[in-house]
Design a protein around this motif. Structure first.
Motif, PDB file in Angstrom:
ATOM      1  N   VAL A 185      12.164  44.404  66.180  1.00  0.00           N
ATOM      2  CA  VAL A 185      13.053  44.029  67.278  1.00  0.00           C
ATOM      3  C   VAL A 185      12.558  42.689  67.811  1.00  0.00           C
ATOM      4  CG1 VAL A 185      13.899  44.580  69.580  1.00  0.00           C
ATOM      5  CG2 VAL A 185      13.570  46.406  67.910  1.00  0.00           C
ATOM      6  N   ILE A 186      13.463  41.723  67.902  1.00  0.00           N
ATOM      7  CA  ILE A 186      13.097  40.386  68.388  1.00  0.00           C
ATOM      8  C   ILE A 186      13.862  40.095  69.667  1.00  0.00           C
ATOM      9  CG2 ILE A 186      13.074  37.914  67.895  1.00  0.00           C
ATOM     10  CD1 ILE A 186      12.924  38.557  64.942  1.00  0.00           C
ATOM     11  N   ALA A 207       5.851  32.864  58.455  1.00  0.00           N
ATOM     12  CA  ALA A 207       5.559  34.176  57.878  1.00  0.00           C
ATOM     13  C   ALA A 207       4.657  34.034  56.670  1.00  0.00           C
ATOM     14  CB  ALA A 207       6.857  34.880  57.486  1.00  0.00           C
ATOM     15  N   VAL A 208       3.919  35.101  56.384  1.00  0.00           N
ATOM     16  CA  VAL A 208       3.002  35.131  55.255  1.00  0.00           C
ATOM     17  C   VAL A 208       3.245  36.407  54.477  1.00  0.00           C
ATOM     18  CG1 VAL A 208       1.186  36.225  56.644  1.00  0.00           C
ATOM     19  CG2 VAL A 208       0.574  34.931  54.594  1.00  0.00           C
ATOM     20  N   ASP A 211      11.759  53.053  69.455  1.00  0.00           N
ATOM     21  CA  ASP A 211      10.753  54.040  69.069  1.00  0.00           C
ATOM     22  C   ASP A 211      10.658  54.249  67.566  1.00  0.00           C
ATOM     23  OD1 ASP A 211      13.364  55.128  69.339  1.00  0.00           O
ATOM     24  OD2 ASP A 211      12.535  57.148  69.205  1.00  0.00           O
ATOM     25  N   THR A 212      11.565  53.626  66.803  1.00  0.00           N
ATOM     26  CA  THR A 212      11.523  53.768  65.345  1.00  0.00           C
ATOM     27  C   THR A 212      10.994  52.519  64.658  1.00  0.00           C
ATOM     28  OG1 THR A 212      13.760  52.885  64.903  1.00  0.00           O
ATOM     29  CG2 THR A 212      13.585  55.217  65.518  1.00  0.00           C
ATOM     30  N   ARG A 213      10.675  51.486  65.426  1.00  0.00           N
ATOM     31  CA  ARG A 213      10.386  50.175  64.848  1.00  0.00           C
ATOM     32  C   ARG A 213       8.923  50.001  64.435  1.00  0.00           C
ATOM     33  NH1 ARG A 213      15.188  48.378  63.214  1.00  0.00           N
ATOM     34  NH2 ARG A 213      16.743  48.979  64.766  1.00  0.00           N
ATOM     35  N   PHE A 214       8.740  49.101  63.469  1.00  0.00           N
ATOM     36  CA  PHE A 214       7.397  48.724  63.042  1.00  0.00           C
ATOM     37  C   PHE A 214       6.742  47.833  64.080  1.00  0.00           C
ATOM     38  CE2 PHE A 214       4.639  45.606  60.874  1.00  0.00           C
ATOM     39  CZ  PHE A 214       3.707  46.468  60.305  1.00  0.00           C
ATOM     40  N   GLY A 215       7.538  46.926  64.680  1.00  0.00           N
ATOM     41  CA  GLY A 215       6.962  46.014  65.657  1.00  0.00           C
ATOM     42  C   GLY A 215       8.022  45.334  66.497  1.00  0.00           C
ATOM     43  N   ALA A 216       7.559  44.636  67.535  1.00  0.00           N
ATOM     44  CA  ALA A 216       8.437  43.913  68.444  1.00  0.00           C
ATOM     45  C   ALA A 216       7.895  42.506  68.660  1.00  0.00           C
ATOM     46  CB  ALA A 216       8.554  44.642  69.782  1.00  0.00           C
ATOM     47  N   ILE A 217       8.815  41.550  68.830  1.00  0.00           N
ATOM     48  CA  ILE A 217       8.443  40.140  68.964  1.00  0.00           C
ATOM     49  C   ILE A 217       9.151  39.549  70.173  1.00  0.00           C
ATOM     50  CG2 ILE A 217       8.485  37.863  67.877  1.00  0.00           C
ATOM     51  CD1 ILE A 217       8.671  39.318  65.160  1.00  0.00           C
ATOM     52  N   GLY A 218       8.394  38.967  71.096  1.00  0.00           N
ATOM     53  CA  GLY A 218       8.974  38.233  72.214  1.00  0.00           C
ATOM     54  C   GLY A 218       9.058  36.769  71.853  1.00  0.00           C
ATOM     55  N   LEU A 219      10.298  36.268  71.649  1.00  0.00           N
ATOM     56  CA  LEU A 219      10.471  34.909  71.130  1.00  0.00           C
ATOM     57  C   LEU A 219      11.530  34.144  71.921  1.00  0.00           C
ATOM     58  CD1 LEU A 219       9.705  32.753  69.140  1.00  0.00           C
ATOM     59  CD2 LEU A 219      10.970  33.948  67.349  1.00  0.00           C
ATOM     60  N   THR A 220      11.463  34.234  73.245  1.00  0.00           N
ATOM     61  CA  THR A 220      12.286  33.372  74.076  1.00  0.00           C
ATOM     62  C   THR A 220      11.438  32.188  74.524  1.00  0.00           C
ATOM     63  OG1 THR A 220      11.744  34.254  76.275  1.00  0.00           O
ATOM     64  CG2 THR A 220      13.327  35.507  74.948  1.00  0.00           C
ATOM     65  N   ALA A 224      14.303  32.091  66.618  1.00  0.00           N
ATOM     66  CA  ALA A 224      14.354  33.545  66.446  1.00  0.00           C
ATOM     67  C   ALA A 224      15.264  33.923  65.283  1.00  0.00           C
ATOM     68  CB  ALA A 224      14.832  34.206  67.735  1.00  0.00           C
ATOM     69  N   GLN A 225      16.389  33.237  65.161  1.00  0.00           N
ATOM     70  CA  GLN A 225      17.307  33.510  64.052  1.00  0.00           C
ATOM     71  C   GLN A 225      16.648  33.204  62.710  1.00  0.00           C
ATOM     72  OE1 GLN A 225      21.234  31.757  64.428  1.00  0.00           O
ATOM     73  NE2 GLN A 225      21.225  32.025  66.652  1.00  0.00           N
ATOM     74  N   GLU A 226      15.931  32.103  62.638  1.00  0.00           N
ATOM     75  CA  GLU A 226      15.291  31.723  61.381  1.00  0.00           C
ATOM     76  C   GLU A 226      14.247  32.753  60.968  1.00  0.00           C
ATOM     77  OE1 GLU A 226      16.163  29.296  58.515  1.00  0.00           O
ATOM     78  OE2 GLU A 226      16.790  28.688  60.518  1.00  0.00           O
ATOM     79  N   LEU A 227      13.450  33.214  61.920  1.00  0.00           N
ATOM     80  CA  LEU A 227      12.455  34.230  61.616  1.00  0.00           C
ATOM     81  C   LEU A 227      13.126  35.542  61.216  1.00  0.00           C
ATOM     82  CD1 LEU A 227       9.528  35.172  61.482  1.00  0.00           C
ATOM     83  CD2 LEU A 227       9.641  35.654  63.941  1.00  0.00           C
ATOM     84  N   ALA A 228      14.200  35.901  61.906  1.00  0.00           N
ATOM     85  CA  ALA A 228      14.911  37.144  61.588  1.00  0.00           C
ATOM     86  C   ALA A 228      15.492  37.108  60.179  1.00  0.00           C
ATOM     87  CB  ALA A 228      16.027  37.377  62.611  1.00  0.00           C
ATOM     88  N   LEU A 229      16.059  35.994  59.788  1.00  0.00           N
ATOM     89  CA  LEU A 229      16.615  35.867  58.437  1.00  0.00           C
ATOM     90  C   LEU A 229      15.528  35.993  57.381  1.00  0.00           C
ATOM     91  CD1 LEU A 229      19.125  32.942  59.037  1.00  0.00           C
ATOM     92  CD2 LEU A 229      19.724  35.280  58.408  1.00  0.00           C
ATOM     93  N   LEU A 230      14.380  35.422  57.682  1.00  0.00           N
ATOM     94  CA  LEU A 230      13.271  35.477  56.733  1.00  0.00           C
ATOM     95  C   LEU A 230      12.751  36.906  56.570  1.00  0.00           C
ATOM     96  CD1 LEU A 230      11.336  33.892  54.922  1.00  0.00           C
ATOM     97  CD2 LEU A 230       9.919  33.473  56.931  1.00  0.00           C
TER      98      LEU A 230
END
Length: 252
Positions: free
Chosen positions: A15-16, A181-182, A74-83, A23-29
């Motif tokens: 979840v971003i 990303a890596v 509650d089902t996610r692997f992780g969350a990212i704050g990217l504002t 944020a869109q670029e990271l989400a697409l990747l």
């Protein structure tokens, strides 16, 4: 629920918080690595553009419990704050950890001179997105104006014993490149710490176009070889009609 196959999935992507260009670029990747990604933003233009790029978006306040429940936090692997708002990013991490019990929470900080510091992020159990401070608004603006591009690199030379970790901006100027990303096996995850180098690992960077040749040359000297660009149209930065009005759509 398990016997009836009604059990909700676990570790199901990211979840971003943020619908800006970065944020869109990271989400697409991340999505290209078969990771489910959902963006949250209150900016109508940003959400519309993200949806046109094929991304799943929730229009709402990412600090509200009902919005996070819609994102199935509650089902996610992780969350990212990217504002572009560091305080909002940190609050989002706190909410994500409390409601979702997430262990992987990443926070973007644009400057150490603001109210949020890397130490504060770590004290909340989070990690610093991109490994250090990077100006979210600046990189979103560069993407919007097509002044930055994605670069996909592979480490083709085994690093020496004294160089088994690398923070990418230590090699090239912090203002010229942003490590997105890596690869971990065949899956890409956001960069959030110095990298344990090994031959064959892959790295995706955002590169300022004005310094493109210099960045590629410096990385080459350290054993990184650029791969051919991804032909998929939705993973190419700066495609037509994908800009967000303003430098960055920041919540809060």
């Amino acid at each position: 629920a398990r016997l009836l196959r009604l059990q909700r999935p676990r570790n199901a992507g990211w979840v971003i918080l943020g619908g800006n260009e970065l944020a869109q670029e990271l989400a697409l990747l991340l999505r290209a690595s078969n990771r489910d990604v959902v963006l949250i933003d209150t900016n109508a233009t940003a959400t519309m553009i993200a949806e046109k790029r094929g991304l799943r978006v929730i229009f709402g306040n990412g600090l509200e419990e009902r919005t996070l429940l819609r994102a199935e936090i509650d089902t996610r692997f992780g969350a990212i704050g990217l504002t572009g708002n560091e305080e909002v990013n940190l609050l989002f991490l706190q909410k994500a950890r409390r409601l979702g019990g997430l262990r992987h929470t990443l926070c973007a900080i644009s400057s150490t001179e603001g109210g949020v510091t890397p130490r504060m992020v770590r004290s909340e159990g989070g990690e610093l997105l991109f490994g250090r401070t990077h100006d979210v608004a600046l990189w979103s603006e560069r993407l919007r104006l097509k002044r930055a591009r994605l670069g996909h690199f592979r480490l083709v030379e085994e690093p020496g014993k004294d160089n088994n970790k690398m923070d990418v901006p230590d090699i090239v100027s912090n203002s010229q490149v942003l490590p997105l990303a890596v690869s971990v096996g065949e899956v890409f995850n956001p960069v959030s710490r110095p990298l344990d180098l090994h031959e064959g690992m892959e790295l995706v960077l955002l590169i300022r176009k004005e310094r493109d040749a210099d960045v590629v040359a410096e990385l080459s000297q350290h054993g990184w070889q650029e791969l051919q660009p991804d032909p998929k149209p939705d993973t190419i930065s700066g495609e037509a009609d994908t800009s967000v009005n303003g430098a960055a759509a920041a919540q809060g």
